[in-house]
Write an enzyme that holds these catalytic residues in place. Structure first.
Site, PDB file in Angstrom:
ATOM      1  N   THR A   1      -3.201   4.065 -10.412  1.00 28.58           N
ATOM      2  CA  THR A   1      -3.223   4.796  -9.121  1.00 28.58           C
ATOM      3  C   THR A   1      -4.624   4.783  -8.500  1.00 28.58           C
ATOM      4  O   THR A   1      -4.744   4.862  -7.281  1.00 28.58           O
ATOM      5  CB  THR A   1      -2.686   6.243  -9.255  1.00 28.58           C
ATOM      6  OG1 THR A   1      -3.534   6.998 -10.131  1.00 28.58           O
ATOM      7  CG2 THR A   1      -1.254   6.260  -9.771  1.00 28.58           C
TER       8      THR A   1
ATOM      9  N   VAL B   1      -2.843   7.878  -3.977  1.00 23.90           N
ATOM     10  CA  VAL B   1      -1.647   8.654  -3.559  1.00 23.90           C
ATOM     11  C   VAL B   1      -0.704   8.651  -4.771  1.00 23.90           C
ATOM     12  O   VAL B   1       0.465   8.278  -4.678  1.00 23.90           O
ATOM     13  CB  VAL B   1      -0.958   7.995  -2.339  1.00 23.90           C
ATOM     14  CG1 VAL B   1      -0.021   8.990  -1.664  1.00 23.90           C
ATOM     15  CG2 VAL B   1      -1.977   7.463  -1.339  1.00 23.90           C
ATOM     16  N   HIS B   2      -1.257   9.115  -5.898  1.00 24.13           N
ATOM     17  CA  HIS B   2      -0.648   8.955  -7.232  1.00 24.13           C
ATOM     18  C   HIS B   2       0.889   8.856  -7.287  1.00 24.13           C
ATOM     19  O   HIS B   2       1.449   7.846  -7.679  1.00 24.13           O
ATOM     20  CB  HIS B   2      -1.067  10.110  -8.132  1.00 24.13           C
ATOM     21  CG  HIS B   2      -2.534  10.360  -8.191  1.00 24.13           C
ATOM     22  ND1 HIS B   2      -3.399   9.575  -8.903  1.00 24.13           N
ATOM     23  CD2 HIS B   2      -3.319  11.320  -7.611  1.00 24.13           C
ATOM     24  CE1 HIS B   2      -4.639  10.031  -8.798  1.00 24.13           C
ATOM     25  NE2 HIS B   2      -4.619  11.088  -8.005  1.00 24.13           N
ATOM     26  N   ASP B   3       1.550   9.995  -6.948  1.00 27.20           N
ATOM     27  CA  ASP B   3       2.994  10.089  -7.222  1.00 27.20           C
ATOM     28  C   ASP B   3       3.815   9.081  -6.436  1.00 27.20           C
ATOM     29  O   ASP B   3       4.901   8.665  -6.880  1.00 27.20           O
ATOM     30  CB  ASP B   3       3.494  11.509  -6.916  1.00 27.20           C
ATOM     31  CG  ASP B   3       2.895  12.534  -7.856  1.00 27.20           C
ATOM     32  OD1 ASP B   3       2.492  12.157  -8.967  1.00 27.20           O
ATOM     33  OD2 ASP B   3       2.820  13.711  -7.472  1.00 27.20           O
TER      34      ASP B   3
ATOM     35  N   SER C   1       3.281   6.087  -6.083  1.00 28.59           N
ATOM     36  CA  SER C   1       3.359   4.814  -6.823  1.00 28.59           C
ATOM     37  C   SER C   1       4.626   4.736  -7.663  1.00 28.59           C
ATOM     38  O   SER C   1       5.164   3.650  -7.890  1.00 28.59           O
ATOM     39  CB  SER C   1       2.150   4.649  -7.747  1.00 28.59           C
ATOM     40  OG  SER C   1       1.023   4.362  -6.980  1.00 28.59           O
TER      41      SER C   1
END
Ligand code: BDR
Ligand code: CA
Length: 341
Positions: A223, A269-271, A273
């Site tokens: 991420t 925009v971690h989640d 991904s």
């Protein structure tokens, strides 16, 4: 060619056509998905992304957990995302208000007091579904076809762990769990070695890991390579719709802290991904590794140790994703947000 040989050839052609058709139908069927989440700025982007992709993802429910902020706020923010996506048909179940064992921690410093930075929040029109998220997981997974339901795990893993502790057999209903969490190569974001979701409930992550369910991890390793940029945020703003505007406003506020802290040119925009991985896995790469979570008190609490080089020669228990196509991710996200109002 003899009559028998001709008949056999025709039969074979028929069988091949049938299996090609079956494969095409199977490919076209959307994936049954439950999103477990603690919105959270990047969770909301992930929810909009998934809810805008009904051809590939049949979101059966959103289950919420305490994490970035308290449970009442994560549950409200999940309902806001659903409202913004025009998808009030998807139920939102509230789950665990605190982790299995450890003291609760929150991330209001990153996500703001309301769990949604950069935009005003309001009470959504539609309320929560009746019942608890943990019971919903038990009921749904125990009745599901074997290995049929995918879980996108975007927060601490408390809900699924509680469900697995009460009803271990539900593992059979799960196709796979795709987790945003963990960190190996470049350290953590909440301690020098731990990533927030794992640090917030490492014991829950261990329960899920030990259940034997098929697991894919998208850690900070990947991420932190899929970053915003001015051009990418402009690309989303150019959609000229409410969803694009919300995402740009949220991200502009959200990415600041990470950019400053890590000296990065953009923010992760971690989640989101996880959703991109479910829609287009070819954007990502990784390998099967053995991974352990440290849940002992001390400086490595919440750390994920991924044996990338198989040094300990232990059996692989997760797919560990370490890289991704950043522009491919933003192109996909933009194309899906374009479908919303
Ligand atoms: C993860 O922690 C949370 O703050 C984010 O929503 C994401 O799920 C990143 O470490
Ligand atoms: Ca999250």
């Amino acid at each position: 060619m003899s009559v028998v040989a001709k008949k056999a050839k025709r039969l074979l052609r028929g069988v091949l056509l049938m299996s090609a058709l079956t494969a095409a139908v199977a490919q076209a069927a959307p994936r049954d998905l439950i999103i477990d989440t603690d919105p959270g700025a990047d969770d909301v982007v992930a929810l909009l992304f998934a809810l805008a992709s009904p051809e590939e993802l049949k979101v059966r429910a959103i289950t919420t957990v305490a994490g970035n902020v308290r449970l009442d706020k994560t549950s409200r923010n999940a309902r806001l995302a659903r409202e913004w996506a025009g998808r009030e048909d998807v139920p939102v179940y509230a789950g665990a208000p605190k982790p299995l064992l450890r003291t609760p921690i929150y991330a209001a410093n990153i996500h703001g007091e309301e769990g949604l930075p950069g935009i005003p929040v309001h009470e959504p029109k539609k309320g929560l579904a009746q019942g608890n998220a943990v019971q919903y997981l038990i009921d749904t997974l125990s009745k599901a076809e074997p290995h049929s339901i995918t879980i996108a795990m975007l927060g601490p893993q408390t809900n699924l762990a509680l469900a697995l502790i009460q009803a271990p057999e539900i593992v059979n209903g799960i196709k796979e769990v795709v987790v945003m969490g963990g960190a190996h190569f470049n350290g953590g974001n909440i301690t020098p070695v731990a990533e927030f979701n794992l640090f917030a409930d490492p014991q829950a992550a261990e329960v899920v890991l030990k259940s034997g369910v098929k697991l894919t991890y998208l850690p900070l390793d990947v991420t932190h390579k899929v970053l915003t940029s001015e051009a990418r945020l402009k690309q989303i703003a150019a959609l000229n719709n409410n969803a694009g505007k919300l995402v740009v406003d949220i991200l502009n506020a959200y990415v600041k802290a990470d950019m400053e802290h890590y000296g990065l040119p953009g923010g992760p925009v971690h989640d989101a991904s996880v959703i991109a991985y479910l829609l287009k896995p070819e954007l990502f790469s990784g390998r099967q590794v053995n991974m352990v979570v440290d849940s002992r008190e001390g400086p490595t609490f919440g750390q994920t140790v991924a044996d990338w080089y198989n040094t300990l020669e232990q059996p692989a228990n997760v797919t560990w994703i370490d890289s991704g196509d950043a522009q491919g991710f933003f192109d996909l996200l933009s194309s899906r947000l374009a479908r919303l109002k």
